[in-house]
Design a protein around this motif. Structure first.
Motif, mmCIF file in Angstrom:
data_model
loop_
_atom_site.group_PDB
_atom_site.id
_atom_site.type_symbol
_atom_site.label_atom_id
_atom_site.label_comp_id
_atom_site.label_asym_id
_atom_site.label_seq_id
_atom_site.Cartn_x
_atom_site.Cartn_y
_atom_site.Cartn_z
ATOM 1 N N GLU A 178 -6.107 -3.929 -4.629
ATOM 2 C CA GLU A 178 -5.254 -3.292 -5.624
ATOM 3 C C GLU A 178 -4.299 -2.299 -4.971
ATOM 4 N N PRO A 179 -2.994 -2.471 -5.189
ATOM 5 C CA PRO A 179 -1.998 -1.620 -4.517
ATOM 6 C C PRO A 179 -1.762 -0.313 -5.284
ATOM 7 N N THR A 180 -2.632 0.663 -5.085
ATOM 8 C CA THR A 180 -2.517 1.925 -5.818
ATOM 9 C C THR A 180 -1.254 2.698 -5.453
ATOM 10 N N ASP A 181 -0.668 2.387 -4.303
ATOM 11 C CA ASP A 181 0.569 3.049 -3.865
ATOM 12 C C ASP A 181 1.758 2.093 -3.934
ATOM 13 N N LEU A 182 1.718 1.129 -4.822
ATOM 14 C CA LEU A 182 2.706 0.046 -4.847
ATOM 15 C C LEU A 182 4.145 0.559 -4.842
ATOM 16 N N THR A 183 4.458 1.538 -5.657
ATOM 17 C CA THR A 183 5.850 1.987 -5.772
ATOM 18 C C THR A 183 6.340 2.694 -4.515
ATOM 19 N N ARG A 184 5.434 3.063 -3.609
ATOM 20 C CA ARG A 184 5.834 3.751 -2.380
ATOM 21 C C ARG A 184 5.814 2.834 -1.158
ATOM 22 N N ARG A 185 5.471 1.581 -1.341
ATOM 23 C CA ARG A 185 5.332 0.686 -0.184
ATOM 24 C C ARG A 185 6.698 0.308 0.403
ATOM 25 N N ASP A 186 6.718 0.250 1.735
ATOM 26 C CA ASP A 186 7.934 -0.077 2.478
ATOM 27 C C ASP A 186 8.025 -1.591 2.625
ATOM 28 N N LEU A 187 8.915 -2.208 1.875
ATOM 29 C CA LEU A 187 9.047 -3.662 1.938
ATOM 30 C C LEU A 187 10.114 -4.108 2.941
ATOM 31 N N PHE A 188 10.731 -3.167 3.625
ATOM 32 C CA PHE A 188 11.645 -3.555 4.696
ATOM 33 C C PHE A 188 10.869 -3.782 5.997
ATOM 34 N N HIS A 189 10.107 -2.796 6.431
ATOM 35 C CA HIS A 189 9.318 -2.944 7.661
ATOM 36 C C HIS A 189 7.999 -3.657 7.413
ATOM 37 N N GLY A 190 7.543 -3.687 6.156
ATOM 38 C CA GLY A 190 6.315 -4.395 5.834
ATOM 39 C C GLY A 190 5.061 -3.591 6.101
ATOM 40 N N PRO A 191 3.894 -4.186 5.835
ATOM 41 C CA PRO A 191 2.631 -3.450 5.920
ATOM 42 C C PRO A 191 2.258 -3.020 7.334
ATOM 43 N N TRP A 192 2.822 -3.675 8.345
ATOM 44 C CA TRP A 192 2.499 -3.327 9.732
ATOM 45 C C TRP A 192 3.469 -2.322 10.328
ATOM 46 N N SER A 215 2.656 -8.820 0.307
ATOM 47 C CA SER A 215 1.976 -7.634 0.847
ATOM 48 C C SER A 215 2.233 -6.430 -0.047
ATOM 49 N N GLY A 216 3.436 -6.371 -0.636
ATOM 50 C CA GLY A 216 3.762 -5.246 -1.501
ATOM 51 C C GLY A 216 2.883 -5.167 -2.724
ATOM 52 N N LEU A 238 4.285 -8.000 -10.260
ATOM 53 C CA LEU A 238 5.607 -8.128 -9.646
ATOM 54 C C LEU A 238 6.612 -7.182 -10.306
ATOM 55 N N GLY A 239 6.456 -6.988 -11.614
ATOM 56 C CA GLY A 239 7.393 -6.145 -12.351
ATOM 57 C C GLY A 239 7.341 -4.686 -11.954
ATOM 58 N N ARG A 240 6.292 -4.279 -11.246
ATOM 59 C CA ARG A 240 6.180 -2.882 -10.810
ATOM 60 C C ARG A 240 7.004 -2.599 -9.564
ATOM 61 N N LEU A 241 7.478 -3.628 -8.890
ATOM 62 C CA LEU A 241 8.329 -3.408 -7.715
ATOM 63 C C LEU A 241 9.693 -2.892 -8.160
ATOM 64 N N SER A 242 10.223 -1.935 -7.419
ATOM 65 C CA SER A 242 11.517 -1.342 -7.765
ATOM 66 C C SER A 242 12.662 -2.208 -7.257
ATOM 67 N N ASP A 243 13.867 -1.920 -7.763
ATOM 68 C CA ASP A 243 15.057 -2.619 -7.276
ATOM 69 C C ASP A 243 15.206 -2.430 -5.771
#
Length: 322
Positions: free
Chosen positions: A42-56, A117-118, A276-281
């Motif tokens: 469960e992604p409790t920090d979903l809105t703060r995740r970096d989807l450019f550099h990714g989880p690594w 991953s997000g 998926l809808g929780r991801l920001s623009d």
């Protein structure tokens, strides 16, 4: 082998495989629980995740200014590729597009990996380089870029896992993963594209069930030779065609309908669409920017994805009326 010959070969392979798949039609049954097994966290920090550099993170990314040493050519699959080493001695699996970018899986794989991953599905360290410098027996030259997947010491590849038999069948994360793949028109759901990793983090061991080779998407789901990474095809392809007896009918026309036909509920679809809808623009843009998509094209892909997410919402009410 030219493109036309390749297309014919792929088509014949698909027809043969389809006949075999239709004959088997195995029931999906959960296997016994596995200690430390993970499909989704469960992604409790979903809105703060970096989807450019990714989880690594940026620290694991390949250096675009580096010169990579050729190790060996890829020997299986349809897409071009090779194994290389960077100046730090790190080994990378590189997937490169056909000349001209025709049906390229490389950017698709990076973008979808960022999204998965997000929203909580583990992914290996993968990145996209638009170009790189390669050194081999013929000298040093500039190469068209592609997907770079790192062979990480903390991830041990234990082989493939099966959609038909795993500890998660019947759970929301399992059904939701299939919904997400349907939304992205992911056509190639064969088991060999799934990887079971043992991840070591200090004294902690985790067995991660990962959908890894996910580049055959963002196009259409035609039974024979579906288009990949094709915005026109993706925009024209429907997602859901209706609800029958409480189960969702997907527009998916590919080889692996057995995993979703008569199995996925409206509640499963809403669970995935809410996630998926929780991801920001910004996160959507970062995911596609990380994969090398230019602004106009990524805007069209993201708009179509959001349209499909909106379509999935309210499906439970439709199922009740049905």
């Amino acid at each position: 082998m030219n493109r036309s010959t390749l297309t014919v070969c792929v088509a014949l392979t698909v027809v043969v495989a389809a006949s075999c798949a239709k004959a088997k039609r195995p029931a999906l049954q959960p296997s016994a629980p596995v200690a430390g097994a993970t499909l989704w966290v469960e992604p409790t920090d979903l809105t703060r995740r970096d989807l450019f550099h990714g989880p690594w993170g940026k620290e694991h990314a390949p250096d675009p200014a580096d010169t990579f040493q050729f190790v060996e050519q890829k020997r299986s699959g349809v897409n071009l590729g090779m194994t290389v080493k960077d100046s730090q001695g790190r080994e990378w699996s590189v997937k490169t597009p056909y000349p001209g970018g025709l049906d390229s899986e490389a950017p698709v794989e990076v973008a979808l990996s960022r999204v998965l991953s997000g929203v909580g599905y583990p992914q290996p360290p993968i990145y996209y380089l638009p170009a790189f410098r390669l050194q081999d027996d013929f000298g040093t030259r500039d190469m068209q870029g592609g997907r770079f997947r790192l062979k990480h010491d903390g991830l041990k590849d234990e082989g493939a896992w099966q959609w038909e038999e795993n500890p998660f069948i019947g759970t929301k994360p399992y059904e939701g993963l299939l919904v997400i793949l349907m939304l992205f028109n992911s056509t190639d759901l064969k088991n060999s594209n799934n990887t079971l990793y043992t991840r070591r983090d200090g004294d902690r061991l985790e067995r991660q069930y990962v959908v890894r080779d996910i580049g055959a998407a963002l196009g259409d789901t035609a039974f024979l030779v579906p288009r990949k990474n094709n915005i026109e095809a993706f925009e024209a392809s429907p997602f859901i065609t209706g609800v029958s007896a409480g189960k969702v009918d997907f527009a998916y026309k590919g080889l692996y309908r057995k995993y979703v036909d008569g199995r996925i509920t409206a509640a499963d679809v809403e669970w995935a669409s809410e996630l998926l809808g929780r991801l920001s623009d910004q996160q959507w843009n970062d995911a596609f920017r990380a994969a090398g998509y230019q602004p106009a094209e990524r805007a069209r892909f993201i708009a179509t994805i959001k349209q499909k997410i909106a379509e999935a919402r309210g499906l439970t009410r439709l199922a009740v009326r049905d």
